[in-house]
Design an enzyme around this catalytic site. Sequence first.
Site: not given
Ligand code: KE4
Length: 440
Positions: A150, A245, A273
Amino acid sequence: MPNFTKSKELFEKAKELMPGGVNSPVRAFKSIGIDPVFFEKAKGSKLYDVDGNEYIDYIGSWGPMILGHADPDIEEAAIAALKNSSSFGAPTALENTMTAEIIKLVPSIEMVRMVNSGTEAVLSAIRLARAFTSRSNPAKTKIIKFKGCYHGHVDPLLVQAGSGVATLSLPDSPGITESVTKDTLVLPYNDVSALEEAFNAHGKEISAIIVEPIVGNGGCILPEKAFLEAMRKLCDENKSLLIFDEVMTGFRVALGGAQEKYDIMPDLTTLGKVIGGGFPVGAYGGRKEIMEMVAPVGPMYQAGTLSGNPVAMAAGYTAISKIQRRGFYHELKAKSQYLIQGMQKVNQQFIDRAMTFVEAAGMFGLFFSEKPVKNFEEAKAADTEFFKKYYVEMLNNGIYLAPSPFEALFMSAAHSYDDLDRTIEAHEKALISLREAALA
Ligand code: KE4
Protein backbone atom coordinates in the site's frame (compact mmCIF):
# COMPACT_ATOMS: atom_id res chain seq x y z
CA MET A 1 -12.95 -7.02 30.86
CA PRO A 2 -12.35 -3.26 30.35
CA ASN A 3 -15.25 -0.81 30.40
CA PHE A 4 -15.73 0.80 26.95
CA THR A 5 -18.83 2.90 27.79
CA LYS A 6 -17.50 6.33 26.83
CA SER A 7 -15.76 4.98 23.70
CA LYS A 8 -19.06 3.52 22.51
CA GLU A 9 -20.95 6.75 23.18
CA LEU A 10 -18.34 8.78 21.29
CA PHE A 11 -18.32 6.29 18.41
CA GLU A 12 -22.12 6.46 17.99
CA LYS A 13 -21.85 10.27 17.73
CA ALA A 14 -18.77 10.08 15.49
CA LYS A 15 -20.61 7.89 12.96
CA GLU A 16 -23.09 10.75 12.41
CA LEU A 17 -20.26 13.21 11.80
CA MET A 18 -17.52 11.39 9.83
CA PRO A 19 -17.68 8.50 7.35
CA GLY A 20 -17.57 5.38 9.54
CA GLY A 21 -16.91 7.65 12.52
CA VAL A 22 -13.23 7.98 11.66
CA ASN A 23 -10.76 10.06 9.69
CA SER A 24 -8.91 7.04 8.32
CA PRO A 25 -10.63 3.71 7.55
CA VAL A 26 -8.34 1.31 9.42
CA ARG A 27 -9.17 3.08 12.71
CA ALA A 28 -12.77 1.86 12.52
CA PHE A 29 -11.75 -1.73 13.47
CA LYS A 30 -14.05 -3.00 10.67
CA SER A 31 -11.86 -6.01 9.89
CA ILE A 32 -12.07 -7.05 13.56
CA GLY A 33 -15.82 -6.44 13.89
CA ILE A 34 -15.79 -4.49 17.15
CA ASP A 35 -16.13 -0.79 17.94
CA PRO A 36 -12.90 1.22 18.06
CA VAL A 37 -11.44 2.62 21.26
CA PHE A 38 -11.29 6.39 21.73
CA PHE A 39 -8.10 7.66 23.32
CA GLU A 40 -7.56 10.64 25.56
CA LYS A 41 -3.81 10.72 26.09
CA ALA A 42 -0.61 8.73 25.73
CA LYS A 43 2.85 8.80 27.27
CA GLY A 44 5.83 6.70 26.24
CA SER A 45 4.61 3.18 25.39
CA LYS A 46 1.22 3.63 27.06
CA LEU A 47 -2.16 4.69 25.72
CA TYR A 48 -5.06 5.79 27.96
CA ASP A 49 -8.59 5.59 26.58
CA VAL A 50 -11.58 7.78 27.45
CA ASP A 51 -12.79 5.16 29.95
CA GLY A 52 -9.50 5.21 31.83
CA ASN A 53 -8.18 1.89 30.49
CA GLU A 54 -4.41 1.64 29.93
CA TYR A 55 -2.82 -0.19 26.99
CA ILE A 56 0.68 -1.03 25.85
CA ASP A 57 0.80 0.49 22.35
CA TYR A 58 2.26 -1.43 19.38
CA ILE A 59 0.80 0.91 16.73
CA GLY A 60 2.49 4.15 17.78
CA SER A 61 0.20 6.16 15.48
CA TRP A 62 1.13 3.71 12.62
CA GLY A 63 4.84 4.44 12.89
CA PRO A 64 5.62 8.04 13.91
CA MET A 65 6.00 7.37 17.66
CA ILE A 66 9.35 5.55 17.46
CA LEU A 67 10.53 7.50 20.54
CA GLY A 68 7.27 6.87 22.38
CA HIS A 69 4.30 9.20 22.84
CA ALA A 70 4.65 12.80 24.10
CA ASP A 71 8.43 12.87 23.78
CA PRO A 72 9.49 15.90 25.88
CA ASP A 73 12.16 17.07 23.41
CA ILE A 74 9.77 16.96 20.46
CA GLU A 75 7.18 18.82 22.53
CA GLU A 76 9.69 21.52 23.51
CA ALA A 77 10.91 21.98 19.91
CA ALA A 78 7.39 22.17 18.47
CA ILE A 79 6.22 24.69 21.08
CA ALA A 80 9.29 26.87 20.53
CA ALA A 81 8.64 26.91 16.78
CA LEU A 82 4.94 27.55 17.32
CA LYS A 83 5.69 30.70 19.33
CA ASN A 84 7.27 32.21 16.19
CA SER A 85 4.16 31.41 14.10
CA SER A 86 3.08 28.00 12.87
CA SER A 87 3.54 28.76 9.20
CA PHE A 88 4.99 31.38 6.90
CA GLY A 89 4.44 29.85 3.46
CA ALA A 90 7.96 31.10 2.84
CA PRO A 91 11.46 29.64 3.19
CA THR A 92 12.82 29.12 6.72
CA ALA A 93 16.23 28.02 8.03
CA LEU A 94 14.54 25.04 9.70
CA GLU A 95 13.81 23.55 6.24
CA ASN A 96 17.52 23.75 5.41
CA THR A 97 18.34 22.01 8.69
CA MET A 98 15.75 19.27 8.25
CA THR A 99 16.46 18.50 4.58
CA ALA A 100 20.23 18.49 5.19
CA GLU A 101 19.69 15.86 7.93
CA ILE A 102 17.55 13.65 5.67
CA ILE A 103 20.19 13.89 2.91
CA LYS A 104 22.87 12.99 5.45
CA LEU A 105 20.98 9.95 6.74
CA VAL A 106 19.29 8.39 3.67
CA PRO A 107 22.01 6.87 1.46
CA SER A 108 20.36 7.45 -1.94
CA ILE A 109 18.97 10.95 -1.36
CA GLU A 110 20.96 13.88 -2.80
CA MET A 111 18.03 16.34 -2.86
CA VAL A 112 14.61 16.23 -1.17
CA ARG A 113 11.23 17.97 -1.24
CA MET A 114 9.13 18.15 1.92
CA VAL A 115 5.36 17.51 1.65
CA ASN A 116 2.56 16.81 4.14
CA SER A 117 1.86 13.07 4.02
CA GLY A 118 3.16 9.78 2.71
CA THR A 119 0.42 9.77 0.09
CA GLU A 120 1.54 13.17 -1.18
CA ALA A 121 5.14 11.95 -1.28
CA VAL A 122 4.18 8.89 -3.33
CA LEU A 123 1.94 10.67 -5.81
CA SER A 124 4.70 13.24 -6.36
CA ALA A 125 7.36 10.53 -6.81
CA ILE A 126 5.22 8.70 -9.38
CA ARG A 127 4.63 11.92 -11.32
CA LEU A 128 8.34 12.74 -11.13
CA ALA A 129 9.40 9.28 -12.33
CA ARG A 130 7.13 9.57 -15.37
CA ALA A 131 8.33 13.13 -16.03
CA PHE A 132 11.97 12.06 -15.86
CA THR A 133 11.78 8.83 -17.89
CA SER A 134 9.43 10.20 -20.56
CA ARG A 135 12.05 12.83 -21.46
CA SER A 136 14.11 10.15 -23.22
CA ASN A 137 11.17 7.87 -24.07
CA PRO A 138 7.57 9.23 -24.03
CA ALA A 139 6.32 5.63 -24.15
CA LYS A 140 7.52 5.13 -20.57
CA THR A 141 4.20 5.49 -18.76
CA LYS A 142 3.77 2.20 -16.89
CA ILE A 143 4.29 1.73 -13.16
CA ILE A 144 4.85 -1.63 -11.46
CA LYS A 145 3.55 -2.19 -7.94
CA PHE A 146 3.13 -5.37 -5.88
CA LYS A 147 0.14 -7.14 -4.36
CA GLY A 148 -0.13 -6.43 -0.66
CA CYS A 149 1.85 -3.20 -0.89
CA TYR A 150 0.00 0.00 0.00
CA HIS A 151 1.39 3.38 -0.97
CA GLY A 152 -1.27 5.77 0.30
CA HIS A 153 -4.53 6.62 -1.46
CA VAL A 154 -2.85 7.42 -4.78
CA ASP A 155 -5.27 6.86 -7.69
CA PRO A 156 -2.97 4.93 -10.07
CA LEU A 157 -1.89 2.65 -7.20
CA LEU A 158 -5.34 1.82 -5.81
CA VAL A 159 -5.63 -1.14 -8.13
CA GLN A 160 -6.12 -4.89 -8.13
CA ALA A 161 -4.44 -7.14 -10.60
CA GLY A 162 -6.50 -8.46 -13.46
CA SER A 163 -6.18 -12.18 -14.19
CA GLY A 164 -2.71 -13.48 -15.01
CA VAL A 165 0.54 -11.96 -13.79
CA ALA A 166 1.64 -8.82 -15.56
CA THR A 167 -1.72 -7.57 -16.67
CA LEU A 168 -3.20 -4.10 -16.78
CA SER A 169 -5.07 -3.22 -13.65
CA LEU A 170 -8.65 -2.53 -12.65
CA PRO A 171 -9.50 0.27 -10.23
CA ASP A 172 -9.84 -0.86 -6.63
CA SER A 173 -12.10 1.99 -5.64
CA PRO A 174 -15.05 3.76 -7.28
CA GLY A 175 -14.12 7.24 -8.44
CA ILE A 176 -10.92 5.99 -10.08
CA THR A 177 -11.19 5.57 -13.84
CA GLU A 178 -9.59 2.82 -15.92
CA SER A 179 -7.72 5.51 -17.82
CA VAL A 180 -5.85 6.25 -14.59
CA THR A 181 -5.03 2.62 -13.72
CA LYS A 182 -4.48 1.18 -17.20
CA ASP A 183 -0.74 1.89 -16.90
CA THR A 184 -0.33 0.14 -13.56
CA LEU A 185 1.00 -3.42 -13.48
CA VAL A 186 0.48 -5.44 -10.31
CA LEU A 187 2.87 -8.32 -9.61
CA PRO A 188 3.32 -10.82 -6.78
CA TYR A 189 5.86 -9.80 -4.12
CA ASN A 190 9.12 -11.80 -3.92
CA ASP A 191 8.54 -13.26 -7.40
CA VAL A 192 11.61 -12.61 -9.57
CA SER A 193 10.29 -14.50 -12.61
CA ALA A 194 7.06 -12.45 -12.66
CA LEU A 195 9.19 -9.30 -12.54
CA GLU A 196 11.39 -10.50 -15.42
CA GLU A 197 8.28 -11.51 -17.39
CA ALA A 198 6.80 -8.03 -16.92
CA PHE A 199 9.96 -6.34 -18.17
CA ASN A 200 10.20 -8.75 -21.11
CA ALA A 201 6.66 -7.82 -22.08
CA HIS A 202 6.63 -4.11 -21.21
CA GLY A 203 10.22 -3.04 -20.50
CA LYS A 204 10.19 -0.21 -23.02
CA GLU A 205 7.06 1.27 -21.41
CA ILE A 206 7.94 0.82 -17.73
CA SER A 207 8.70 4.18 -16.13
CA ALA A 208 9.21 2.91 -12.59
CA ILE A 209 8.78 0.22 -9.98
CA ILE A 210 7.41 1.31 -6.61
CA VAL A 211 7.85 -1.13 -3.75
CA GLU A 212 7.64 -1.36 0.01
CA PRO A 213 11.18 -2.72 0.53
CA ILE A 214 9.82 -4.43 3.62
CA VAL A 215 6.04 -4.86 3.39
CA GLY A 216 4.14 -3.35 6.28
CA ASN A 217 0.68 -3.28 4.69
CA GLY A 218 0.14 -6.93 3.95
CA GLY A 219 1.22 -7.93 7.40
CA CYS A 220 5.00 -7.64 7.85
CA ILE A 221 6.72 -9.44 4.96
CA LEU A 222 10.49 -9.44 4.37
CA PRO A 223 11.90 -9.21 0.84
CA GLU A 224 14.21 -11.86 -0.54
CA LYS A 225 17.50 -10.07 -1.35
CA ALA A 226 17.41 -11.53 -4.87
CA PHE A 227 14.02 -9.87 -5.38
CA LEU A 228 15.36 -6.40 -4.55
CA GLU A 229 18.54 -7.08 -6.56
CA ALA A 230 16.47 -8.13 -9.59
CA MET A 231 14.48 -4.88 -9.40
CA ARG A 232 17.66 -2.81 -9.37
CA LYS A 233 19.13 -4.78 -12.30
CA LEU A 234 15.97 -4.69 -14.45
CA CYS A 235 15.50 -0.96 -13.86
CA ASP A 236 19.11 -0.29 -14.87
CA GLU A 237 18.78 -2.44 -18.00
CA ASN A 238 15.51 -0.77 -19.04
CA LYS A 239 16.23 2.82 -17.97
CA SER A 240 13.33 2.62 -15.50
CA LEU A 241 13.44 4.13 -12.03
CA LEU A 242 13.32 2.20 -8.76
CA ILE A 243 11.22 3.92 -6.09
CA PHE A 244 11.51 2.64 -2.50
CA ASP A 245 8.41 3.62 -0.59
CA GLU A 246 10.03 3.99 2.84
CA VAL A 247 7.19 5.91 4.41
CA MET A 248 6.99 3.09 6.97
CA THR A 249 10.49 1.54 6.84
CA GLY A 250 12.38 4.85 6.73
CA PHE A 251 14.20 5.49 10.03
CA ARG A 252 12.25 2.45 11.36
CA VAL A 253 14.20 -0.66 10.32
CA ALA A 254 17.63 1.05 10.31
CA LEU A 255 18.86 4.63 10.49
CA GLY A 256 19.20 4.63 6.67
CA GLY A 257 15.99 2.62 6.21
CA ALA A 258 15.57 -0.59 4.22
CA GLN A 259 17.96 0.70 1.53
CA GLU A 260 20.74 0.69 4.14
CA LYS A 261 19.62 -2.67 5.63
CA TYR A 262 19.66 -4.41 2.22
CA ASP A 263 22.32 -2.17 0.60
CA ILE A 264 20.17 -1.52 -2.48
CA MET A 265 20.10 2.05 -3.78
CA PRO A 266 16.76 3.22 -5.22
CA ASP A 267 16.54 6.19 -7.59
CA LEU A 268 13.78 7.82 -5.52
CA THR A 269 12.66 7.33 -1.92
CA THR A 270 9.43 8.38 -0.26
CA LEU A 271 9.34 9.11 3.47
CA GLY A 272 6.76 9.97 6.14
CA LYS A 273 5.69 8.97 9.66
CA VAL A 274 8.92 9.05 11.77
CA ILE A 275 10.19 12.20 9.98
CA GLY A 276 7.21 14.19 11.26
CA GLY A 277 7.68 13.34 14.93
CA GLY A 278 3.89 12.98 15.08
CA PHE A 279 3.12 16.00 12.87
CA PRO A 280 1.88 15.75 9.23
CA VAL A 281 5.07 15.38 7.18
CA GLY A 282 6.09 13.44 4.06
CA ALA A 283 9.06 13.78 1.75
CA TYR A 284 10.39 12.49 -1.56
CA GLY A 285 13.99 12.60 -2.65
CA GLY A 286 16.66 11.01 -4.75
CA ARG A 287 19.39 11.70 -7.28
CA LYS A 288 19.88 15.41 -7.99
CA GLU A 289 19.47 14.99 -11.77
CA ILE A 290 15.98 13.55 -11.13
CA MET A 291 14.95 15.98 -8.38
CA GLU A 292 15.92 18.98 -10.54
CA MET A 293 12.96 18.08 -12.75
CA VAL A 294 10.74 19.43 -9.92
CA ALA A 295 9.33 22.98 -10.14
CA PRO A 296 10.46 25.66 -9.93
CA VAL A 297 13.83 24.34 -11.25
CA GLY A 298 12.22 21.87 -13.66
CA PRO A 299 8.86 21.48 -15.36
CA MET A 300 7.26 18.83 -13.12
CA TYR A 301 4.78 20.65 -10.90
CA GLN A 302 4.18 19.88 -7.22
CA ALA A 303 3.29 22.33 -4.43
CA GLY A 304 1.86 22.56 -0.90
CA THR A 305 0.70 25.37 1.40
CA LEU A 306 2.07 23.84 4.59
CA SER A 307 5.00 21.92 3.14
CA GLY A 308 8.06 22.36 5.36
CA ASN A 309 6.16 24.33 7.99
CA PRO A 310 8.37 25.22 10.96
CA VAL A 311 6.43 23.33 13.65
CA ALA A 312 6.56 20.04 11.72
CA MET A 313 10.20 20.65 10.78
CA ALA A 314 11.15 21.32 14.40
CA ALA A 315 9.35 18.19 15.60
CA GLY A 316 10.65 16.02 12.77
CA TYR A 317 14.23 17.26 13.09
CA THR A 318 14.17 16.55 16.82
CA ALA A 319 12.88 13.03 16.14
CA ILE A 320 15.50 12.16 13.51
CA SER A 321 18.20 13.69 15.68
CA LYS A 322 17.31 11.59 18.74
CA ILE A 323 17.21 8.30 16.81
CA GLN A 324 20.89 8.77 15.92
CA ARG A 325 21.78 7.89 19.47
CA ARG A 326 24.37 5.07 19.54
CA GLY A 327 22.69 1.66 19.88
CA PHE A 328 19.18 2.98 19.14
CA TYR A 329 18.38 0.35 16.48
CA HIS A 330 20.24 -2.38 18.33
CA GLU A 331 17.92 -1.77 21.30
CA LEU A 332 14.78 -1.76 19.11
CA LYS A 333 15.89 -5.03 17.48
CA ALA A 334 16.66 -6.63 20.85
CA LYS A 335 13.20 -5.68 22.19
CA SER A 336 11.38 -7.01 19.12
CA GLN A 337 13.39 -10.25 19.30
CA TYR A 338 12.76 -10.59 23.06
CA LEU A 339 9.01 -10.19 22.56
CA ILE A 340 8.91 -12.67 19.65
CA GLN A 341 11.03 -15.24 21.52
CA GLY A 342 8.77 -14.90 24.57
CA MET A 343 5.65 -15.45 22.46
CA GLN A 344 7.28 -18.40 20.67
CA LYS A 345 8.11 -19.95 24.05
CA VAL A 346 4.45 -19.65 25.05
CA ASN A 347 3.44 -21.19 21.72
CA GLN A 348 5.22 -24.43 22.64
CA GLN A 349 2.15 -25.15 24.84
CA PHE A 350 -0.10 -24.65 21.81
CA ILE A 351 1.43 -26.83 19.10
CA ASP A 352 -1.96 -26.88 17.39
CA ARG A 353 -1.86 -23.11 16.98
CA ALA A 354 0.91 -22.38 14.45
CA MET A 355 2.36 -18.88 14.40
CA THR A 356 5.17 -17.28 12.43
CA PHE A 357 6.84 -13.98 13.28
CA VAL A 358 8.82 -11.36 11.39
CA GLU A 359 11.36 -9.01 13.01
CA ALA A 360 12.83 -5.92 11.35
CA ALA A 361 14.22 -3.94 14.31
CA GLY A 362 11.57 -1.30 15.06
CA MET A 363 8.93 -3.10 12.98
CA PHE A 364 7.65 -6.64 13.47
CA GLY A 365 4.70 -8.85 12.62
CA LEU A 366 2.89 -12.08 13.37
CA PHE A 367 0.82 -14.49 11.32
CA PHE A 368 -1.24 -17.49 12.42
CA SER A 369 0.37 -19.66 9.77
CA GLU A 370 2.39 -22.89 9.60
CA LYS A 371 5.15 -21.48 7.40
CA PRO A 372 6.82 -18.09 6.93
CA VAL A 373 4.79 -15.69 4.80
CA LYS A 374 6.57 -14.59 1.60
CA ASN A 375 3.80 -12.74 -0.22
CA PHE A 376 0.28 -11.42 0.13
CA GLU A 377 -1.42 -14.62 -1.07
CA GLU A 378 0.27 -16.49 1.79
CA ALA A 379 -0.67 -13.70 4.21
CA LYS A 380 -4.30 -14.09 3.19
CA ALA A 381 -4.04 -17.87 3.61
CA ALA A 382 -3.05 -17.45 7.30
CA ASP A 383 -5.79 -17.93 9.91
CA THR A 384 -7.21 -14.39 9.76
CA GLU A 385 -10.42 -15.47 11.51
CA PHE A 386 -8.44 -16.64 14.54
CA PHE A 387 -6.51 -13.38 14.43
CA LYS A 388 -9.76 -11.46 15.03
CA LYS A 389 -10.53 -13.45 18.18
CA TYR A 390 -6.92 -13.14 19.34
CA TYR A 391 -7.04 -9.40 18.73
CA VAL A 392 -10.05 -8.93 21.04
CA GLU A 393 -8.45 -11.03 23.78
CA MET A 394 -5.23 -8.99 23.60
CA LEU A 395 -7.17 -5.71 23.62
CA ASN A 396 -9.10 -6.86 26.69
CA ASN A 397 -5.73 -7.75 28.25
CA GLY A 398 -4.50 -4.18 27.68
CA ILE A 399 -2.40 -4.78 24.56
CA TYR A 400 -3.09 -2.49 21.61
CA LEU A 401 -2.17 -4.25 18.35
CA ALA A 402 -2.97 -3.15 14.78
CA PRO A 403 -6.65 -4.06 14.15
CA SER A 404 -5.91 -6.10 11.02
CA PRO A 405 -3.77 -9.13 10.16
CA PHE A 406 -2.52 -7.09 7.20
CA GLU A 407 -0.62 -4.48 9.17
CA ALA A 408 2.77 -4.31 10.88
CA LEU A 409 3.47 -3.73 14.57
CA PHE A 410 5.82 -1.12 15.93
CA MET A 411 8.33 -1.13 18.78
CA SER A 412 9.50 2.13 20.36
CA ALA A 413 12.43 3.26 22.47
CA ALA A 414 9.89 3.81 25.26
CA HIS A 415 8.82 0.14 25.53
CA SER A 416 10.29 -1.39 28.70
CA TYR A 417 11.14 -5.05 29.20
CA ASP A 418 8.34 -5.05 31.79
CA ASP A 419 5.98 -3.99 28.96
CA LEU A 420 7.28 -6.90 26.89
CA ASP A 421 6.86 -9.40 29.73
CA ARG A 422 3.29 -8.16 30.27
CA THR A 423 2.65 -8.58 26.55
CA ILE A 424 3.97 -12.16 26.61
CA GLU A 425 1.73 -12.91 29.61
CA ALA A 426 -1.27 -11.40 27.80
CA HIS A 427 -0.41 -13.52 24.75
CA GLU A 428 -0.47 -16.69 26.89
CA LYS A 429 -3.71 -15.65 28.59
CA ALA A 430 -5.31 -14.99 25.19
CA LEU A 431 -4.33 -18.39 23.75
CA ILE A 432 -5.49 -20.23 26.88
CA SER A 433 -8.81 -18.38 26.86
CA LEU A 434 -9.35 -19.11 23.16
CA ARG A 435 -8.44 -22.78 23.61
CA GLU A 436 -10.96 -23.05 26.48
CA ALA A 437 -13.61 -21.29 24.38
CA ALA A 438 -12.98 -23.71 21.51
CA LEU A 439 -13.34 -26.72 23.87
CA ALA A 440 -16.50 -25.35 25.55
P1 KE4 B 1 -0.02 8.65 4.71
O1 KE4 B 1 -0.65 9.38 3.53
O2 KE4 B 1 -1.05 7.86 5.49
O3 KE4 B 1 0.84 9.56 5.58
O4 KE4 B 1 1.01 7.58 4.12
C1 KE4 B 1 0.57 6.66 3.16
C2 KE4 B 1 1.51 5.47 3.13
C3 KE4 B 1 2.43 5.37 2.10
N1 KE4 B 1 3.31 4.34 2.05
C4 KE4 B 1 3.31 3.38 3.01
C5 KE4 B 1 4.29 2.25 2.90
C6 KE4 B 1 2.39 3.43 4.08
O5 KE4 B 1 2.41 2.46 5.03
C7 KE4 B 1 1.47 4.49 4.15
C8 KE4 B 1 0.42 4.59 5.25
N2 KE4 B 1 0.39 3.52 6.18
C9 KE4 B 1 -0.89 3.29 6.83
C10 KE4 B 1 -0.72 2.08 7.75
N3 KE4 B 1 -0.81 0.85 7.06
C11 KE4 B 1 -1.35 4.50 7.57
C12 KE4 B 1 -2.52 4.25 8.49
C13 KE4 B 1 -3.81 4.75 7.88
O6 KE4 B 1 -4.02 4.61 6.65
O7 KE4 B 1 -4.62 5.28 8.67
